[in-house]
Enzyme design. Structure first.
Site, PDB file in Angstrom:
ATOM      1  N   TYR A  32       1.073  -1.302   0.195  1.00 52.40           N
ATOM      2  CA  TYR A  32      -0.092   0.683   0.226  1.00 52.40           C
ATOM      3  C   TYR A  32       1.163   0.982  -0.079  1.00 52.40           C
ATOM      4  O   TYR A  32       1.654   1.378   0.036  1.00 52.40           O
ATOM      5  CB  TYR A  32      -0.907   0.280   1.029  1.00 52.40           C
ATOM      6  CG  TYR A  32       0.017   0.647   2.282  1.00 52.40           C
ATOM      7  CD1 TYR A  32      -0.437   1.550   2.901  1.00 52.40           C
ATOM      8  CD2 TYR A  32       0.185  -0.292   3.187  1.00 52.40           C
ATOM      9  CE1 TYR A  32      -0.282   1.523   4.066  1.00 52.40           C
ATOM     10  CE2 TYR A  32       0.615  -0.163   4.435  1.00 52.40           C
ATOM     11  CZ  TYR A  32       0.595   1.368   4.952  1.00 52.40           C
ATOM     12  OH  TYR A  32       1.549   1.255   5.986  1.00 52.40           O
ATOM     13  N   LYS A 145       6.535  -2.116   1.944  1.00 50.99           N
ATOM     14  CA  LYS A 145       5.171  -1.673   2.930  1.00 50.99           C
ATOM     15  C   LYS A 145       4.043  -2.768   2.573  1.00 50.99           C
ATOM     16  O   LYS A 145       3.616  -2.317   1.669  1.00 50.99           O
ATOM     17  CB  LYS A 145       4.760   0.078   1.946  1.00 50.99           C
ATOM     18  CG  LYS A 145       3.928   0.527   3.004  1.00 50.99           C
ATOM     19  CD  LYS A 145       3.840   2.163   1.998  1.00 50.99           C
ATOM     20  CE  LYS A 145       3.046   3.812   3.302  1.00 50.99           C
ATOM     21  NZ  LYS A 145       3.366   3.554   4.799  1.00 50.99           N
ATOM     22  N   GLU A 177      13.200   3.109  13.343  1.00 54.37           N
ATOM     23  CA  GLU A 177      12.314   4.411  13.531  1.00 54.37           C
ATOM     24  C   GLU A 177      10.470   4.219  14.212  1.00 54.37           C
ATOM     25  O   GLU A 177      10.903   3.346  15.618  1.00 54.37           O
ATOM     26  CB  GLU A 177      11.548   3.751  11.812  1.00 54.37           C
ATOM     27  CG  GLU A 177      10.974   2.380  11.757  1.00 54.37           C
ATOM     28  CD  GLU A 177      11.143   2.313  10.382  1.00 54.37           C
ATOM     29  OE1 GLU A 177      10.782   3.446   9.655  1.00 54.37           O
ATOM     30  OE2 GLU A 177      10.644   1.364   9.834  1.00 54.37           O
ATOM     31  N   LEU A 201      11.316   1.808   6.857  1.00 53.36           N
ATOM     32  CA  LEU A 201      10.950   1.981   5.612  1.00 53.36           C
ATOM     33  C   LEU A 201      11.243   3.436   5.025  1.00 53.36           C
ATOM     34  O   LEU A 201      12.244   3.874   5.597  1.00 53.36           O
ATOM     35  CB  LEU A 201       9.081   2.420   5.821  1.00 53.36           C
ATOM     36  CG  LEU A 201       8.124   2.797   5.088  1.00 53.36           C
ATOM     37  CD1 LEU A 201       8.097   1.932   3.890  1.00 53.36           C
ATOM     38  CD2 LEU A 201       7.203   3.675   5.157  1.00 53.36           C
TER      39      LEU A 201
END
Length: 276
Positions: A32, A145, A177, A201
């Site tokens: 996505y 993702k 993160e 990411l």
């Protein structure tokens, strides 16, 4: 108005349209993107498309449409919605087929929604956010993702229940993160953030921050750092498509710097707003 798209049809975002045998629903078998639109202009669309197709390729998913075709659908949906400031959510899954772990020989399923933008609470943006440090229990390929977000959700919920806005994750002693954001510290005027490995990411707003730091002549270094280095930092901030650039002033009850948003993050956000 909010509007949606599913495999060639324009529908209401409230329509019950998900087939039981949709592999995104059954397995989380898909990828996505979340894209921001400012004043009718899509923010960093080429970068989002590149990441979307890289993620699909990584899970051996043939989206069945080109980047140009996907972008045309996005533009059409935004125009139909009549929204100038909105969030576009798109996902591609391995399609609709009876439940079986092996890949089915069916077309990919593509869906999108366009909804009014979510905005960070202005009080939080002005005073800064609180975070909670948690172990990074995700898989090894966080750069993809994918729809498999359960570890992220559990971390985010634990942070929320402790009164924090975000969970910031630690793997092998180093901060990676946030549960839905990239994370940065500032020390002696220099920005540090985790390297763009498979453990984070590769955020789109992260790319924008790197470019703006160069423009502002602020040193920017991709280097792993520890929780001790975070606590000794002068500033900290997080980035994401929906939260943009957000100062962080407290971690697990301890102040970062003087406990207020710092000058570096202020400069970055001011320049970010100019580019919208």
């Amino acid at each position: 108005m909010a509007i949606a798209y599913l495999n060639g049809k324009i529908i209401s975002s409230n329509d019950p349209v998900l087939p039981i045998d949709e592999r995104g629903h059954q397995f989380g078998d898909g990828v996505y993107e979340v894209i921001r639109v400012y004043n009718g202009r899509v923010f960093m669309m080429p970068e989002h498309m590149e990441r979307f197709f890289k993620s699909a390729e990584a899970i051996k998913l043939n989206v069945g449409k080109s980047s140009e075709e996907i972008m045309a659908i996005v533009d059409d949906l935004i125009e139909r919605s009549g929204l100038q400031d909105c969030d576009v959510y798109m996902q591609a899954t391995r399609g609709i087929a009876p439940r079986n772990h092996l890949f089915p020989n069916v077309p990919a399923s593509i869906s999108m929604t366009v909804k009014p933008s979510k905005h960070v609470n202005e009080e939080v943006r002005e005073s800064g956010a609180k975070i909670k440090l948690l172990p990074d229990e995700r898989w090894q390929n966080c750069w993809i993702k994918s729809l498999n977000l359960l570890p992220n959700i559990l971390a985010k919920q634990e942070a929320f229940e402790s009164g924090a806005l975000e969970a910031v994750l630690i793997r092998d002693g180093y901060i990676t993160e946030g549960s839905s954001s990239n994370f940065f510290i500032v020390k002696n005027g220099e920005i540090l953030t985790a390297p763009a490995t498979n453990h984070i990411l590769h955020g789109i707003t992260r790319i924008a921050v790197k470019e703006m730091a160069l423009e502002l002549d602020i040193p920017f270094r991709e280097q792993a750092f520890t929780s001790d280095e975070l606590l000794a930092a002068d500033e900290a901030f997080l980035t994401s498509t929906t939260q943009e650039i957000l100062p962080v002033v407290e971690v697990d009850g301890q102040k970062i710097g003087n406990g207020k948003p710092g000058e570096v993050v202020k400069k970055l956000y001011e320049l970010f707003l100019e580019k919208m």
